[in-house]
Motif scaffolding. Structure first.
Motif, PDB file in Angstrom:
ATOM      1  N   ALA A   1       0.863  -1.178   0.000  1.00 22.83           N
ATOM      2  CA  ALA A   1       0.000   0.000   0.000  1.00 22.83           C
ATOM      3  C   ALA A   1       0.898   1.226   0.000  1.00 22.83           C
ATOM      4  O   ALA A   1       1.846   1.314   0.798  1.00 22.83           O
ATOM      5  CB  ALA A   1      -0.910  -0.011   1.228  1.00 22.83           C
ATOM      6  N   VAL A   2       0.619   2.166  -0.902  1.00 24.96           N
ATOM      7  CA  VAL A   2       1.534   3.294  -1.100  1.00 24.96           C
ATOM      8  C   VAL A   2       0.757   4.604  -1.207  1.00 24.96           C
ATOM      9  O   VAL A   2      -0.418   4.621  -1.553  1.00 24.96           O
ATOM     10  CB  VAL A   2       2.378   3.093  -2.380  1.00 24.96           C
ATOM     11  CG1 VAL A   2       3.196   1.807  -2.293  1.00 24.96           C
ATOM     12  CG2 VAL A   2       1.493   3.091  -3.638  1.00 24.96           C
ATOM     13  N   PRO A   3       1.432   5.729  -0.958  1.00 26.65           N
ATOM     14  CA  PRO A   3       0.814   7.042  -1.183  1.00 26.65           C
ATOM     15  C   PRO A   3       0.852   7.421  -2.660  1.00 26.65           C
ATOM     16  O   PRO A   3       1.221   6.610  -3.508  1.00 26.65           O
ATOM     17  CB  PRO A   3       1.682   7.977  -0.325  1.00 26.65           C
ATOM     18  CG  PRO A   3       3.029   7.319  -0.327  1.00 26.65           C
ATOM     19  CD  PRO A   3       2.763   5.828  -0.355  1.00 26.65           C
ATOM     20  N   HIS A   4       0.520   8.661  -2.954  1.00 23.70           N
ATOM     21  CA  HIS A   4       0.443   9.109  -4.344  1.00 23.70           C
ATOM     22  C   HIS A   4       1.811   9.192  -5.020  1.00 23.70           C
ATOM     23  O   HIS A   4       1.909   9.069  -6.242  1.00 23.70           O
ATOM     24  CB  HIS A   4      -0.222  10.487  -4.416  1.00 23.70           C
ATOM     25  CG  HIS A   4      -1.648  10.501  -3.971  1.00 23.70           C
ATOM     26  ND1 HIS A   4      -2.010  10.682  -2.653  1.00 23.70           N
ATOM     27  CD2 HIS A   4      -2.811  10.326  -4.660  1.00 23.70           C
ATOM     28  CE1 HIS A   4      -3.338  10.647  -2.553  1.00 23.70           C
ATOM     29  NE2 HIS A   4      -3.846  10.436  -3.754  1.00 23.70           N
ATOM     30  N   MET A   5       2.843   9.420  -4.234  1.00 24.30           N
ATOM     31  CA  MET A   5       4.197   9.550  -4.764  1.00 24.30           C
ATOM     32  C   MET A   5       5.005   8.312  -4.401  1.00 24.30           C
ATOM     33  O   MET A   5       4.737   7.665  -3.399  1.00 24.30           O
ATOM     34  CB  MET A   5       4.871  10.782  -4.170  1.00 24.30           C
ATOM     35  CG  MET A   5       4.170  12.095  -4.456  1.00 24.30           C
ATOM     36  SD  MET A   5       4.431  12.693  -6.140  1.00 24.30           S
ATOM     37  CE  MET A   5       6.108  13.292  -6.028  1.00 24.30           C
TER      38      MET A   5
ATOM     39  N   TYR B   1      11.888  -2.245  -7.841  1.00 17.07           N
ATOM     40  CA  TYR B   1      10.796  -2.683  -6.957  1.00 17.07           C
ATOM     41  C   TYR B   1       9.732  -3.390  -7.779  1.00 17.07           C
ATOM     42  O   TYR B   1       9.224  -4.446  -7.394  1.00 17.07           O
ATOM     43  CB  TYR B   1      10.189  -1.479  -6.233  1.00 17.07           C
ATOM     44  CG  TYR B   1      11.109  -0.745  -5.311  1.00 17.07           C
ATOM     45  CD1 TYR B   1      11.052  -0.948  -3.938  1.00 17.07           C
ATOM     46  CD2 TYR B   1      12.040   0.167  -5.801  1.00 17.07           C
ATOM     47  CE1 TYR B   1      11.892  -0.252  -3.072  1.00 17.07           C
ATOM     48  CE2 TYR B   1      12.896   0.855  -4.954  1.00 17.07           C
ATOM     49  CZ  TYR B   1      12.821   0.648  -3.588  1.00 17.07           C
ATOM     50  OH  TYR B   1      13.655   1.319  -2.737  1.00 17.07           O
ATOM     51  N   ALA B   2       9.395  -2.796  -8.919  1.00 13.56           N
ATOM     52  CA  ALA B   2       8.361  -3.366  -9.778  1.00 13.56           C
ATOM     53  C   ALA B   2       8.724  -4.772 -10.230  1.00 13.56           C
ATOM     54  O   ALA B   2       7.852  -5.630 -10.396  1.00 13.56           O
ATOM     55  CB  ALA B   2       8.130  -2.469 -10.994  1.00 13.56           C
ATOM     56  N   ALA B   3      10.027  -5.010 -10.416  1.00 14.97           N
ATOM     57  CA  ALA B   3      10.470  -6.324 -10.873  1.00 14.97           C
ATOM     58  C   ALA B   3      10.170  -7.418  -9.857  1.00 14.97           C
ATOM     59  O   ALA B   3      10.019  -8.587 -10.213  1.00 14.97           O
ATOM     60  CB  ALA B   3      11.969  -6.281 -11.171  1.00 14.97           C
ATOM     61  N   GLN B   4      10.062  -7.036  -8.578  1.00 16.78           N
ATOM     62  CA  GLN B   4       9.815  -8.016  -7.522  1.00 16.78           C
ATOM     63  C   GLN B   4       8.348  -8.109  -7.118  1.00 16.78           C
ATOM     64  O   GLN B   4       7.930  -9.087  -6.504  1.00 16.78           O
ATOM     65  CB  GLN B   4      10.635  -7.651  -6.261  1.00 16.78           C
ATOM     66  CG  GLN B   4      12.121  -7.496  -6.507  1.00 16.78           C
ATOM     67  CD  GLN B   4      12.772  -8.759  -7.019  1.00 16.78           C
ATOM     68  OE1 GLN B   4      12.402  -9.873  -6.623  1.00 16.78           O
ATOM     69  NE2 GLN B   4      13.735  -8.619  -7.925  1.00 16.78           N
ATOM     70  N   MET B   5       7.559  -7.097  -7.459  1.00 16.52           N
ATOM     71  CA  MET B   5       6.223  -6.963  -6.900  1.00 16.52           C
ATOM     72  C   MET B   5       5.131  -7.323  -7.905  1.00 16.52           C
ATOM     73  O   MET B   5       5.286  -7.175  -9.113  1.00 16.52           O
ATOM     74  CB  MET B   5       6.022  -5.533  -6.394  1.00 16.52           C
ATOM     75  CG  MET B   5       7.019  -5.120  -5.331  1.00 16.52           C
ATOM     76  SD  MET B   5       6.785  -3.427  -4.768  1.00 16.52           S
ATOM     77  CE  MET B   5       5.253  -3.604  -3.855  1.00 16.52           C
ATOM     78  N   THR B   6       4.019  -7.766  -7.357  1.00 13.68           N
ATOM     79  CA  THR B   6       2.844  -8.054  -8.169  1.00 13.68           C
ATOM     80  C   THR B   6       2.030  -6.789  -8.388  1.00 13.68           C
ATOM     81  O   THR B   6       1.594  -6.503  -9.509  1.00 13.68           O
ATOM     82  CB  THR B   6       1.968  -9.116  -7.498  1.00 13.68           C
ATOM     83  OG1 THR B   6       2.781 -10.175  -6.982  1.00 13.68           O
ATOM     84  CG2 THR B   6       0.963  -9.684  -8.487  1.00 13.68           C
ATOM     85  N   TYR B   7       1.812  -6.042  -7.304  1.00 11.64           N
ATOM     86  CA  TYR B   7       1.039  -4.803  -7.366  1.00 11.64           C
ATOM     87  C   TYR B   7       1.584  -3.793  -6.369  1.00 11.64           C
ATOM     88  O   TYR B   7       2.232  -4.150  -5.381  1.00 11.64           O
ATOM     89  CB  TYR B   7      -0.446  -5.034  -6.994  1.00 11.64           C
ATOM     90  CG  TYR B   7      -1.139  -6.122  -7.755  1.00 11.64           C
ATOM     91  CD1 TYR B   7      -1.461  -5.969  -9.103  1.00 11.64           C
ATOM     92  CD2 TYR B   7      -1.494  -7.325  -7.127  1.00 11.64           C
ATOM     93  CE1 TYR B   7      -2.111  -6.977  -9.798  1.00 11.64           C
ATOM     94  CE2 TYR B   7      -2.148  -8.338  -7.821  1.00 11.64           C
ATOM     95  CZ  TYR B   7      -2.446  -8.158  -9.156  1.00 11.64           C
ATOM     96  OH  TYR B   7      -3.075  -9.154  -9.849  1.00 11.64           O
ATOM     97  N   VAL B   8       1.305  -2.519  -6.613  1.00 10.70           N
ATOM     98  CA  VAL B   8       1.278  -1.535  -5.537  1.00 10.70           C
ATOM     99  C   VAL B   8      -0.143  -0.988  -5.488  1.00 10.70           C
ATOM    100  O   VAL B   8      -0.791  -0.791  -6.528  1.00 10.70           O
ATOM    101  CB  VAL B   8       2.309  -0.392  -5.683  1.00 10.70           C
ATOM    102  CG1 VAL B   8       3.724  -0.921  -5.667  1.00 10.70           C
ATOM    103  CG2 VAL B   8       2.055   0.456  -6.895  1.00 10.70           C
TER     104      VAL B   8
END
Length: 534
Positions: free
Chosen positions: A303-307, A323-330
């Motif tokens: 879960a992330v803020p706008h930035m 980060y995107a390479a490791q993650m499914t979603y933010v």
């Protein structure tokens, strides 16, 4: 050198880039007992098959999607047929000595990021042959039958909501993912749980599995009030290893589908949390460790803020592709932009539509632009939709996108210790004075008499409340000057508008905070409808 002894495909997952598609999880076992997993899409099998020019047969080229049933790729029978056939194909190829040591075949079964451009590198073909093979592979990818474009409909389910929304009463057909909130990190780099939270989680998982709807249950860790120890638990290799073991242990012991990190926020005080300039880098190290431990079949989200997260210099990171390479979603928390105030503003703006906001970076459109500019694909971004609003003591009859929240009022994103304050039991219909300065659930607006439902499924003000519309944020509000009360919130129209934006922008989908605050499933049904889901 260890040789491949056994190849199996027992599971599959999905990915969203460059377009949503099915990934088959290949488990490779070597003769020395070591094992690892790699993910491959059907088109990559086709590419390998055409490159090797082997005599074996791939499973039928069934299209797992169609225009009528866009989510048909989850059909168990077709997926099982495809997995069995692909595993048999690899097993057959592995019996041929000349293929066993082929560098492309070895790379196919070993490299986490198998690149189709590498076909032919170091092999016997001439550069012209390699070029033709590469073109052929991209043609295959373009017609990949596993490709699907159905966005995700997700929701957070707080542990305390079990009282009003018990797991066995949930309609799992409405949710692709349920994020269960919260477990929290502690000083020992393990997980802490509220009383009864683990039992509720077990019931949630059991109910989801029994429903047969394929809903994934992901554990959310942290929250606004539960992020105190995050900086410490990722601060060293030893701490990260221990915390990672706690997360993996939870996944394995509960049978979870993944982990959601709700750290509010790296290198930022949040709710009075210790933090460090190294937080973002340490967080990435944790994500890499967690992905290695969980494999590619599990969801890893945040879960992330706008930035984007704040880097060592205190500014948002400009490149989050690692980060995107490791993650499914933010999960972009597009809410709590303005809390309760004598001069109330919108809770969850679609955009800075009048160009007058003093927080131009804090809206759905800006968040998408900011995260994608930093290298996070839109296809991995989930847009957050609040099913609550804020009650302000105010006589205002309009909202203004140019107004900042009252600094004396501190909104609480993802409150950890319980639901919004309950309505005064003896209050007259429409009297929300007991909620001044607080969050209010959408269903509480109906319970309190400020909203009523129309015959067409939309809502309008009641008991002296007038419904207004803020064109600068594309959100509604209620006002009652006689009661000095203004409510900024979201309804069917604004939820539909933001959902349509997410779909048109090719985002991964939408999620809500939180499932228990809906009027039954009214708002979730609007989300699903506008995502093109039943």
């Amino acid at each position: 050198m260890a040789r491949i002894k056994y190849i199996s495909i027992l599971d599959h997952t999905t990915a969203s880039s460059p377009t949503p598609h099915v990934l088959y999880i290949i488990k490779v076992t070597f003769d020395n007992g070591q094992q690892h997993e790699v993910l491959r899409r059907y088109s990559q099998f086709v590419g390998l098959h055409e490159y090797l020019e082997d005599s074996f047969t791939l499973p039928p080229n069934h299209h797992l999607t169609n225009a009528v049933v866009p989510s048909a790729w989850v059909n168990d029978e077709l997926i099982a047929e495809r997995k069995s056939g692909l595993a048999a194909y690899l097993t057959h190829v592995n019996t041929v000595p000349e293929f066993q040591d082929n560098p492309i075949y070895v790379q196919f079964l070993s490299s986490p990021s198998f690149d189709m451009d590498s076909l032919g590198q170091g092999a016997k073909e001439t550069p012209n042959m390699v070029s033709r093979d590469t073109v052929k592979i991209y043609q295959v990818i373009a017609s990949d039958p596993d490709t699907q474009a159905t966005p995700i409909a997700a929701a957070y389910y707080p542990s305390w909501s079990a009282w009003t929304n018990p797991p066995n009463k949930l309609n799992f057909a409405k949710f692709d993912i349920i994020f269960y909130a919260f477990a929290t990190p502690n000083a020992s780099a393990t997980l802490s749980w509220e009383g009864g939270a683990q039992d509720t989680l077990r019931k949630l998982i059991s109910s989801a599995r029994q429903s047969g709807k394929g809903t994934k249950i992901v554990l959310s860790v942290g929250g606004w009030g539960g992020s105190y120890w995050f900086s410490q638990v990722v601060s060293s290799s030893a701490n990260r290893s221990k915390f990672n073991n706690a997360l993996v242990g939870a996944v394995n012991s509960f049978g979870l589908d993944g982990i959601d990190i709700d750290w509010e926020y790296p290198n930022s005080t949040g709710a009075g949390n210790p933090h460090s300039s190294a937080d973002a880098a340490n967080f990435l190290s944790l994500l890499k460790l967690l992905r290695t431990s969980l494999g590619w079949s599990k969801v890893i989200s945040a879960a992330v803020p706008h930035m984007p997260w704040l880097g060592a210099n205190g500014s948002p990171l400009t490149n989050v592709s690692a980060y995107a390479a490791q993650m499914t979603y933010v999960n972009i928390m597009n809410y709590d932009v303005n809390g309760a105030s004598s001069k109330p503003g919108p809770n969850a703006p679609l955009g800075n539509l009048c160009g007058t906001s003093k927080q131009p970076q804090a809206n759905a459109k800006a968040a998408l632009a900011q995260w994608t500019k930093a290298g996070f694909p839109a296809s991995k971004l989930l847009l957050g939709l609040p099913l609550y609003g804020y009650v302000s003591k105010s006589t205002a009859t309009k909202l203004s996108g140019s107004l900042m929240p009252d600094p004396s009022v501190s909104p609480s994103p993802h409150p950890r210790n319980g639901p919004p304050r309950t309505l005064e039991p003896d209050a007259a219909a429409g009297d929300l004075s007991g909620m001044w300065g607080q969050q209010i659930a959408f269903n509480q607006l109906l319970q309190g008499g400020a909203l009523v439902k129309n015959a067409d499924g939309t809502y309008k003000g009641a008991n002296g409340y007038q419904m207004g519309w803020d064109n600068c944020s594309d959100t509604p509000f209620l006002y009652n000057t006689a009661r000095s009360t203004v409510v900024s919130y979201d309804d069917t129209w604004s939820i539909a508008s933001k959902t349509q934006f997410a779909k048109k922008a090719s985002m991964a989908g939408c999620f809500t905070w939180s499932l228990d605050q809906d009027d039954g499933l009214a708002l979730h049904n609007v989300i699903r409808s506008n995502l093109g889901k039943k």
